[in-house]
Scaffold this motif. Structure first.
Motif, PDB file in Angstrom:
ATOM      1  N   MET A  58       0.832  -0.908   0.096  1.00  0.00           N
ATOM      2  CA  MET A  58      -0.393   0.065  -0.384  1.00  0.00           C
ATOM      3  C   MET A  58       1.030   1.131   0.118  1.00  0.00           C
ATOM      4  O   MET A  58       1.752   1.506   0.295  1.00  0.00           O
ATOM      5  N   ILE A  59       0.582   2.436  -0.889  1.00  0.00           N
ATOM      6  CA  ILE A  59       1.212   3.408  -0.815  1.00  0.00           C
ATOM      7  C   ILE A  59       0.031   4.488  -0.292  1.00  0.00           C
ATOM      8  O   ILE A  59      -1.270   4.683  -1.180  1.00  0.00           O
ATOM      9  N   ILE A  60       0.417   5.296   0.318  1.00  0.00           N
ATOM     10  CA  ILE A  60      -0.921   6.901   0.840  1.00  0.00           C
ATOM     11  C   ILE A  60       0.625   8.276   0.596  1.00  0.00           C
ATOM     12  O   ILE A  60       2.064   7.942   0.844  1.00  0.00           O
ATOM     13  N   ASP A  61       0.059   8.598  -0.550  1.00  0.00           N
ATOM     14  CA  ASP A  61       0.937   9.757  -0.685  1.00  0.00           C
ATOM     15  C   ASP A  61       0.349  11.665  -1.035  1.00  0.00           C
ATOM     16  O   ASP A  61      -1.125  10.978  -0.860  1.00  0.00           O
ATOM     17  N   THR A  62       0.625  12.487  -1.092  1.00  0.00           N
ATOM     18  CA  THR A  62      -0.029  13.848  -1.996  1.00  0.00           C
ATOM     19  C   THR A  62       0.872  13.599  -3.598  1.00  0.00           C
ATOM     20  O   THR A  62       2.062  13.392  -4.354  1.00  0.00           O
ATOM     21  N   LEU A  63      -0.491  14.374  -4.023  1.00  0.00           N
ATOM     22  CA  LEU A  63       0.085  14.294  -5.651  1.00  0.00           C
ATOM     23  C   LEU A  63       1.643  15.320  -5.946  1.00  0.00           C
ATOM     24  O   LEU A  63       2.652  15.248  -6.576  1.00  0.00           O
ATOM     25  N   SER A  64       2.319  16.200  -4.499  1.00  0.00           N
ATOM     26  CA  SER A  64       2.525  16.938  -4.984  1.00  0.00           C
ATOM     27  C   SER A  64       4.701  16.053  -4.994  1.00  0.00           C
ATOM     28  O   SER A  64       5.696  16.425  -5.150  1.00  0.00           O
ATOM     29  N   HIS A  65       4.116  14.650  -4.469  1.00  0.00           N
ATOM     30  CA  HIS A  65       5.493  14.371  -4.490  1.00  0.00           C
ATOM     31  C   HIS A  65       5.238  12.657  -5.559  1.00  0.00           C
ATOM     32  O   HIS A  65       6.071  11.973  -5.333  1.00  0.00           O
ATOM     33  N   ALA A  66       4.629  12.767  -6.080  1.00  0.00           N
ATOM     34  CA  ALA A  66       4.042  11.940  -6.984  1.00  0.00           C
ATOM     35  C   ALA A  66       5.278  11.917  -8.195  1.00  0.00           C
ATOM     36  O   ALA A  66       5.497  10.347  -8.625  1.00  0.00           O
ATOM     37  N   SER A  67       6.301  12.721  -8.568  1.00  0.00           N
ATOM     38  CA  SER A  67       7.612  12.567  -9.430  1.00  0.00           C
ATOM     39  C   SER A  67       8.527  11.206  -8.978  1.00  0.00           C
ATOM     40  O   SER A  67       8.814  10.277  -9.947  1.00  0.00           O
ATOM     41  N   VAL A  68       8.391  11.035  -7.238  1.00  0.00           N
ATOM     42  CA  VAL A  68       8.821   9.784  -6.911  1.00  0.00           C
ATOM     43  C   VAL A  68       8.741   8.366  -7.784  1.00  0.00           C
ATOM     44  O   VAL A  68       9.082   7.529  -8.419  1.00  0.00           O
ATOM     45  N   LEU A  82      -6.923   5.512   7.835  1.00  0.00           N
ATOM     46  CA  LEU A  82      -6.313   6.712   7.007  1.00  0.00           C
ATOM     47  C   LEU A  82      -7.400   7.585   6.116  1.00  0.00           C
ATOM     48  O   LEU A  82      -7.535   7.330   5.313  1.00  0.00           O
ATOM     49  N   PRO A  83      -6.828   9.234   7.273  1.00  0.00           N
ATOM     50  CA  PRO A  83      -7.639  10.011   6.647  1.00  0.00           C
ATOM     51  C   PRO A  83      -7.138  10.166   5.123  1.00  0.00           C
ATOM     52  O   PRO A  83      -5.589  10.452   4.772  1.00  0.00           O
ATOM     53  N   VAL A  84      -7.311  10.198   3.572  1.00  0.00           N
ATOM     54  CA  VAL A  84      -6.957  10.469   2.737  1.00  0.00           C
ATOM     55  C   VAL A  84      -8.157  11.885   2.150  1.00  0.00           C
ATOM     56  O   VAL A  84      -9.500  12.019   1.702  1.00  0.00           O
ATOM     57  N   ARG A  85      -6.999  13.160   1.809  1.00  0.00           N
ATOM     58  CA  ARG A  85      -7.435  14.255   1.869  1.00  0.00           C
ATOM     59  C   ARG A  85      -7.168  14.406   0.295  1.00  0.00           C
ATOM     60  O   ARG A  85      -7.131  14.320  -0.912  1.00  0.00           O
ATOM     61  N   GLU A  86      -8.528  15.675  -0.014  1.00  0.00           N
ATOM     62  CA  GLU A  86      -8.426  16.290  -1.721  1.00  0.00           C
ATOM     63  C   GLU A  86      -6.906  16.531  -1.772  1.00  0.00           C
ATOM     64  O   GLU A  86      -5.433  16.894  -0.761  1.00  0.00           O
ATOM     65  N   GLY A  87      -6.569  15.692  -2.642  1.00  0.00           N
ATOM     66  CA  GLY A  87      -5.417  15.488  -4.052  1.00  0.00           C
ATOM     67  C   GLY A  87      -4.245  14.512  -3.077  1.00  0.00           C
ATOM     68  O   GLY A  87      -2.940  14.506  -3.675  1.00  0.00           O
ATOM     69  N   MET A  88      -4.452  13.648  -1.897  1.00  0.00           N
ATOM     70  CA  MET A  88      -3.726  12.400  -1.721  1.00  0.00           C
ATOM     71  C   MET A  88      -4.625  11.045  -2.803  1.00  0.00           C
ATOM     72  O   MET A  88      -5.631  11.668  -3.143  1.00  0.00           O
ATOM     73  N   PHE A  89      -3.359  10.848  -2.505  1.00  0.00           N
ATOM     74  CA  PHE A  89      -3.845   9.201  -3.364  1.00  0.00           C
ATOM     75  C   PHE A  89      -3.624   8.288  -2.116  1.00  0.00           C
ATOM     76  O   PHE A  89      -2.769   7.740  -1.657  1.00  0.00           O
ATOM     77  N   ALA A  90      -4.668   7.173  -2.425  1.00  0.00           N
ATOM     78  CA  ALA A  90      -3.771   5.776  -1.908  1.00  0.00           C
ATOM     79  C   ALA A  90      -4.047   4.487  -3.301  1.00  0.00           C
ATOM     80  O   ALA A  90      -4.630   4.918  -4.359  1.00  0.00           O
ATOM     81  N   VAL A  91      -3.089   3.715  -3.043  1.00  0.00           N
ATOM     82  CA  VAL A  91      -2.209   2.656  -4.153  1.00  0.00           C
ATOM     83  C   VAL A  91      -2.823   1.103  -3.249  1.00  0.00           C
ATOM     84  O   VAL A  91      -1.891   1.030  -2.593  1.00  0.00           O
TER      85      VAL A  91
END
Length: 150
Positions: free
Chosen positions: A1-11, A113-122
């Motif tokens: 599982m991955i949870i992050d924001t789009l601002s880190h998507a380049s990784v 896990l809270p997933v807010r606007e602009g966040m994604f979970a895989v």
């Protein structure tokens, strides 16, 4: 599982499973897509724009998939997503192999896990997830659920 924001998507562009999703996001206004399914690469990669009715945590059954990775991006609002290791949940309580979805009993103490606007979970096939759970602050969300064939 991955949870992050789009601002880190380049990784994550270096991860072959996710690069198609992130390339599509970078060139598409997701808010302009119609509700429902939009094919990107047929059954190999598609996105569903959803406006789910959020439920209480006690009502959420974890689900898992054999043939797809879920990339869930919250476009508006927020929701909680439960997580559990599929291998620890026993047999499904309900399944639909044709639609690649298997539901399990909610384990005691399932993390939310809270997933807010602009966040994604895989969520990969070994991950069970319980999306669409309401938070105290928000009872609605709009999200893009990408399905990546494995």
């Amino acid at each position: 599982m991955i949870i992050d924001t789009l601002s880190h998507a380049s990784v994550y562009h270096r991860m072959p499973d996710l690069s198609g999703v992130l390339d599509f996001i970078s060139r598409t206004d997701l808010n302009s897509l119609p509700d429902g399914r939009t094919d990107i690469d047929g059954d190999n990669l598609y996105v569903m724009i959803q406006r789910p009715e959020l439920k209480q945590a006690a009502e959420a059954l974890p689900e898992a998939h054999d043939r797809y990775i879920d990339f869930q991006l919250v476009l508006k609002g927020e929701e909680l997503m439960g997580y559990a290791k599929r291998s620890e949940l026993g047999d499904p309580v309900k399944s639909d192999a044709a639609h690649d979805i298997y539901f399990y009993r909610q384990p005691e103490g399932m993390p939310l896990l809270p997933v807010r606007e602009g966040m994604f979970a895989v969520f990969y096939p070994g991950d069970a997830h319980a999306p669409c759970i309401r938070t105290g602050a928000c009872g609605a969300s709009v999200k893009a659920v990408f399905k990546i064939k494995v």
